[in-house]
Scaffold this motif. Structure first.
Motif, PDB file in Angstrom:
ATOM      1  N   ILE B 107       0.868  -1.177   0.000  1.00 24.11           N
ATOM      2  CA  ILE B 107       0.000   0.000   0.000  1.00 24.11           C
ATOM      3  C   ILE B 107       0.912   1.236   0.000  1.00 24.11           C
ATOM      4  N   VAL B 108       0.713   2.133  -0.947  1.00 29.27           N
ATOM      5  CA  VAL B 108       1.490   3.372  -1.000  1.00 29.27           C
ATOM      6  C   VAL B 108       0.586   4.519  -0.575  1.00 29.27           C
ATOM      7  N   ASN B 109       1.018   5.286   0.426  1.00 27.49           N
ATOM      8  CA  ASN B 109       0.261   6.464   0.863  1.00 27.49           C
ATOM      9  C   ASN B 109       1.093   7.712   0.594  1.00 27.49           C
ATOM     10  N   VAL B 110       0.658   8.506  -0.389  1.00 26.92           N
ATOM     11  CA  VAL B 110       1.301   9.797  -0.661  1.00 26.92           C
ATOM     12  C   VAL B 110       0.478  10.839   0.096  1.00 26.92           C
ATOM     13  N   GLN B 111       0.921  11.126   1.330  1.00 25.15           N
ATOM     14  CA  GLN B 111       0.053  11.846   2.266  1.00 25.15           C
ATOM     15  C   GLN B 111      -0.233  13.297   1.887  1.00 25.15           C
ATOM     16  N   ARG B 112      -1.456  13.721   2.209  1.00 25.66           N
ATOM     17  CA  ARG B 112      -1.862  15.119   2.118  1.00 25.66           C
ATOM     18  C   ARG B 112      -2.477  15.533   3.445  1.00 25.66           C
ATOM     19  N   GLY B 113      -2.704  16.826   3.589  1.00 32.06           N
ATOM     20  CA  GLY B 113      -3.174  17.324   4.875  1.00 32.06           C
ATOM     21  C   GLY B 113      -4.599  16.911   5.199  1.00 32.06           C
ATOM     22  N   GLY B 114      -4.871  16.611   6.457  1.00 28.99           N
ATOM     23  CA  GLY B 114      -6.194  16.268   6.932  1.00 28.99           C
ATOM     24  C   GLY B 114      -6.545  17.160   8.095  1.00 28.99           C
ATOM     25  N   PRO B 115      -7.517  16.789   8.922  1.00 27.73           N
ATOM     26  CA  PRO B 115      -8.359  15.590   8.821  1.00 27.73           C
ATOM     27  C   PRO B 115      -9.454  15.719   7.762  1.00 27.73           C
ATOM     28  N   GLY B 116     -10.181  14.625   7.570  1.00 27.14           N
ATOM     29  CA  GLY B 116     -11.250  14.618   6.569  1.00 27.14           C
ATOM     30  C   GLY B 116     -10.680  14.707   5.173  1.00 27.14           C
ATOM     31  N   SER B 123       1.680  16.563   3.686  1.00 30.31           N
ATOM     32  CA  SER B 123       1.542  16.420   5.133  1.00 30.31           C
ATOM     33  C   SER B 123       2.161  15.087   5.545  1.00 30.31           C
ATOM     34  N   GLN B 124       2.421  14.941   6.843  1.00 23.13           N
ATOM     35  CA  GLN B 124       2.864  13.649   7.365  1.00 23.13           C
ATOM     36  C   GLN B 124       1.966  13.232   8.523  1.00 23.13           C
ATOM     37  N   SER B 125       0.694  13.616   8.426  1.00 22.31           N
ATOM     38  CA  SER B 125      -0.193  13.435   9.579  1.00 22.31           C
ATOM     39  C   SER B 125      -0.841  12.058   9.648  1.00 22.31           C
ATOM     40  N   ASP B 126      -0.406  11.124   8.791  1.00 22.17           N
ATOM     41  CA  ASP B 126      -0.918   9.752   8.891  1.00 22.17           C
ATOM     42  C   ASP B 126       0.086   8.829   9.567  1.00 22.17           C
ATOM     43  N   LEU B 314      15.357  17.342  18.533  1.00 18.91           N
ATOM     44  CA  LEU B 314      14.206  18.043  17.968  1.00 18.91           C
ATOM     45  C   LEU B 314      13.573  17.125  16.928  1.00 18.91           C
ATOM     46  N   VAL B 315      12.322  16.771  17.142  1.00 14.97           N
ATOM     47  CA  VAL B 315      11.604  15.925  16.187  1.00 14.97           C
ATOM     48  C   VAL B 315      10.839  16.838  15.243  1.00 14.97           C
ATOM     49  N   VAL B 316      11.198  16.794  13.962  1.00 12.36           N
ATOM     50  CA  VAL B 316      10.553  17.645  12.962  1.00 12.36           C
ATOM     51  C   VAL B 316       9.628  16.769  12.115  1.00 12.36           C
ATOM     52  N   GLU B 317       8.346  17.091  12.138  1.00 15.07           N
ATOM     53  CA  GLU B 317       7.359  16.337  11.369  1.00 15.07           C
ATOM     54  C   GLU B 317       6.385  17.328  10.755  1.00 15.07           C
ATOM     55  N   ILE B 318       5.795  16.977   9.618  1.00 18.31           N
ATOM     56  CA  ILE B 318       4.778  17.858   9.039  1.00 18.31           C
ATOM     57  C   ILE B 318       3.429  17.406   9.603  1.00 18.31           C
ATOM     58  N   ASN B 319       3.304  17.521  10.909  1.00 17.78           N
ATOM     59  CA  ASN B 319       2.075  17.182  11.631  1.00 17.78           C
ATOM     60  C   ASN B 319       2.161  17.819  13.018  1.00 17.78           C
ATOM     61  N   ALA B 320       1.143  17.563  13.839  1.00 15.27           N
ATOM     62  CA  ALA B 320       1.059  18.247  15.136  1.00 15.27           C
ATOM     63  C   ALA B 320       1.865  17.540  16.221  1.00 15.27           C
ATOM     64  N   GLY B 321       2.596  16.476  15.862  1.00 14.48           N
ATOM     65  CA  GLY B 321       3.401  15.759  16.849  1.00 14.48           C
ATOM     66  C   GLY B 321       2.927  14.326  16.995  1.00 14.48           C
ATOM     67  N   GLN B 322       3.468  13.427  16.185  1.00 12.22           N
ATOM     68  CA  GLN B 322       3.054  12.022  16.229  1.00 12.22           C
ATOM     69  C   GLN B 322       4.261  11.128  16.515  1.00 12.22           C
ATOM     70  N   MET B 323       5.283  11.173  15.629  1.00 20.88           N
ATOM     71  CA  MET B 323       6.482  10.359  15.874  1.00 20.88           C
ATOM     72  C   MET B 323       7.181  10.782  17.166  1.00 20.88           C
ATOM     73  N   VAL B 324       6.977  12.042  17.557  1.00 20.33           N
ATOM     74  CA  VAL B 324       7.649  12.539  18.765  1.00 20.33           C
ATOM     75  C   VAL B 324       7.371  11.631  19.967  1.00 20.33           C
ATOM     76  N   GLY B 341       6.528  21.327  13.987  1.00 21.16           N
ATOM     77  CA  GLY B 341       5.800  20.905  12.793  1.00 21.16           C
ATOM     78  C   GLY B 341       4.933  22.013  12.258  1.00 21.16           C
ATOM     79  N   ARG B 342       4.557  21.917  10.994  1.00 21.41           N
ATOM     80  CA  ARG B 342       3.552  22.787  10.397  1.00 21.41           C
ATOM     81  C   ARG B 342       2.376  21.911   9.986  1.00 21.41           C
ATOM     82  N   LEU B 343       1.219  22.534   9.842  1.00 21.98           N
ATOM     83  CA  LEU B 343      -0.017  21.761   9.672  1.00 21.98           C
ATOM     84  C   LEU B 343      -0.790  22.175   8.429  1.00 21.98           C
ATOM     85  N   GLY B 344      -1.714  21.309   8.060  1.00 20.86           N
ATOM     86  CA  GLY B 344      -2.715  21.680   7.057  1.00 20.86           C
ATOM     87  C   GLY B 344      -2.177  21.846   5.652  1.00 20.86           C
ATOM     88  N   GLY B 345      -1.035  21.226   5.353  1.00 21.33           N
ATOM     89  CA  GLY B 345      -0.489  21.333   4.001  1.00 21.33           C
ATOM     90  C   GLY B 345       0.634  22.342   3.882  1.00 21.33           C
TER      91      GLY B 345
END
Lengths: 180, 364
Positions: B107-116, B123-126, B314-324, B341-345
């Motif tokens: 399964i390949v997920n080319v992530q985009r900003g969410g939710p919804g 984004s890296q919010s998945d 410093l954990v840098v992710e394009i999300n609100a903090g998941q891998m951290v 991180g930055r959010l929403g795309g």
């Protein structure tokens, strides 16, 4: 050698394809290249920009905060990216519809009226090649020969009859660009 | 084959499609969605069904696509799908069923900003969804995070190898930056699709109707109503996951030897962080980079060791903090672990990362 470039304008101006041809020509000169587009859902009329990096060494980030060269093809792009050019860097802008030209004195500013020239010569589809010519005159990052090779590779074969026109546009762009 | 392995300029999404054909993929099932539509587009353009015999099918939905994977993988075929975040959310039930029935697939997920439905920008919010198993039940998916177009190409074959070695779904967790950007890439060497005989030999569990004179019918299901049997099945899965955690951790480090601080980042965020690292070093701050390549299994031991050598992460992710949270578990309080991180795309730029490093760690 490392050149960090932003090309920005309206969707439909050929911003992304100009960047692609530049990146492709860099590849043919055995350089490292990245091409990173940013655009909205619309095909025409929205804003579009692309970051192109051509370098002798491996490239870390395809996304940058500051640029060596900014090619800015409308007022919103000029407003957004003029402050992000490194001191000593280069701004190339198209004069069409520009009410507030760049004011920075620590970068070299060049104007090309490519939109006007392309309309006058009835070569609107080659607008981006005028601009690419201007860039290559100021910074010969890649050779015109390799740009033509890149065009040959990236244009579908049914459009190869347009190659001479594109070359003409590149050469014309080299002629037209003027330093402020 | 018409495809050559010369240096090419490709988008990450194009590289995935071309690599799939070259590594003997038997089938692709997918439904278009920005920013990954070039995968299906490239396959349609290259028509591999005329050369390698690879099936390419635009499914009626993501739910259909993932269940086609269940069927194809269940018969021992190398099958894959690709989508972006909202589409992968729809697939979670099927992925859970595949994990339960021990069916390999990619399964390949080319992530985009969410939710919804969110946005079409990167984004890296998945991360949580991918690394926790996004469906029901106790399961894990092997997750590879490419940081370049070259890795987009290289990880297709690697993901298939891992998926079949462990009879488990594997995921390439990419994002709109890596999917849409173009870089130079050399495609992997071409290898043929496996023959029916090879599949019969390598996948004796496959329900493909072959060899029925000499074996019992194979039954592939995730359903088991007898709890004592189901517990044994779960224990078997957990043992398998332990083995994967032992053997398949992958990561990359850059300039950690003399580093006082380290940035931990995956995928596109790691590329941008590397530039931030170069900028910080130019200012005299000794910063290194740790990039998990497998997000599950997670390089926890390596990060625990790193925490004995640096003053902070410093954990840098394009999300609100998941891998951290995974980093904090690994580091176990030994040194401060901050997140940026930055959010929403919105994709962070290198300047912001250097600022965050200074504000959250160096001058904190």
């Amino acid at each position: 050698m490392k050149e960090e470039i932003i090309i920005s304008g309206f969707g439909g101006q050929g911003v992304l394809s100009m960047g692609k041809i530049l990146a492709y020509a860099g590849l043919m000169e055995n350089k490292e290249v990245t091409w990173m587009p940013a655009y909205g859902p619309e095909q025409r009329g929205g804003t579009a920009n692309v970051t192109v990096i051509v370098s002798d060494a491996p490239i870390s980030s395809p996304i940058l905060s500051r640029y060596d060269t900014a090619i800015l093809l409308n007022q919103p792009s000029l407003d957004k990216f003029e402050p992000k050019v490194k001191p000593g860097g280069t701004i190339i802008f198209d004069g069409f519809g520009i009410s507030e030209p760049p004011t920075r004195t620590d970068v070299s500013c060049w104007r090309i009226d490519a939109m006007d020239a392309a309309a006058e010569l009835k070569m609107m589809k080659c607008f981006n090649m005028f601009v690419l010519g201007a860039l290559l005159r100021i910074h010969p990052i890649v050779s015109v020969d390799n740009v033509m090779q890149a065009l040959r590779k990236t244009l579908p074969e049914r459009h190869h009859d347009l190659l001479p026109l594109n070359e003409k546009a590149i050469l014309k762009g080299m002629e037209l660009v003027r330093q402020l | 084959m018409a495809e050559t392995s010369e240096v090419q300029l490709l988008k990450g999404n194009e590289a995935i499609a071309r690599a799939a054909i070259r590594c003997g993929c038997d089938g692709y099932f997918g439904y278009p969605i920005t920013p990954q539509s070039e995968v299906l587009e490239t396959l349609a353009l290259l028509k591999p069904w005329e050369t390698t015999g690879m099936v390419v099918l635009q499914a009626e939905s993501e739910v259909a696509a993932i269940n086609m994977l269940y069927g194809g993988g269940g018969s021992g075929k190398r099958v894959m799908t690709s989508s972006s975040s909202p589409g992968v959310a729809l697939m979670q039930e099927g992925i859970s069923y595949m994990a339960g029935a021990e069916i390999p697939g990619l399964i390949v997920n080319v992530q985009r900003g969410g939710p919804g439905l969110g946005t079409i920008q990167p984004s890296q919010s998945d991360y949580n969804q991918a690394t926790r198993g996004g469906g029901n039940g106790d399961y894990n998916v092997i997750v590879l995070a490419p940081a370049s177009v070259q890795e987009m190409a290289d990880f297709v074959d690697l993901a298939f190898e891992l998926a079949f070695r462990y009879r488990n779904p594997a995921m390439i967790l990419s994002d709109g930056v890596i999917g849409q950007m173009m870089e130079r890439v050399v495609l992997p060497p071409a290898k043929p699709r496996r023959t029916e005989e090879q599949i019969a030999a390598e996948c004796p569990w496959a329900a493909n109707g072959h060899g029925l004179r000499s074996r019992r019918p194979n039954v592939i299901t995730s359903l088991e109503l007898e709890s004592s049997v189901m517990e044994q099945k779960n224990l078997h899965l957990q043992a398998k996951y332990r083995e994967i955690r032992e053997r398949e951790v992958r990561y990359q480090t850059v300039d950690l030897d003399d580093a006082d601080y380290a940035i931990v980042a995956f995928g596109s965020a790691a590329r941008i962080s590397q530039k931030a690292m170069e900028m910080a070093r130019a200012d005299g701050l000794k910063v290194g980079l740790f990039r998990p390549i497998t997000l599950w299994p997670f390089p926890e031991r390596e990060l625990a060791e790193l925490a004995t050598k640096v003053k902070g992460l410093l954990v840098v992710e394009i999300n609100a903090g998941q891998m951290v949270y995974d980093v904090r578990l690994a580091v176990n309080g030994r040194v401060p672990v901050a997140h940026f991180g930055r959010l929403g795309g919105i994709v962070p730029d290198p300047d912001e990362i250097v600022e965050a490093l200074n504000a959250k760690l160096v001058n904190a």
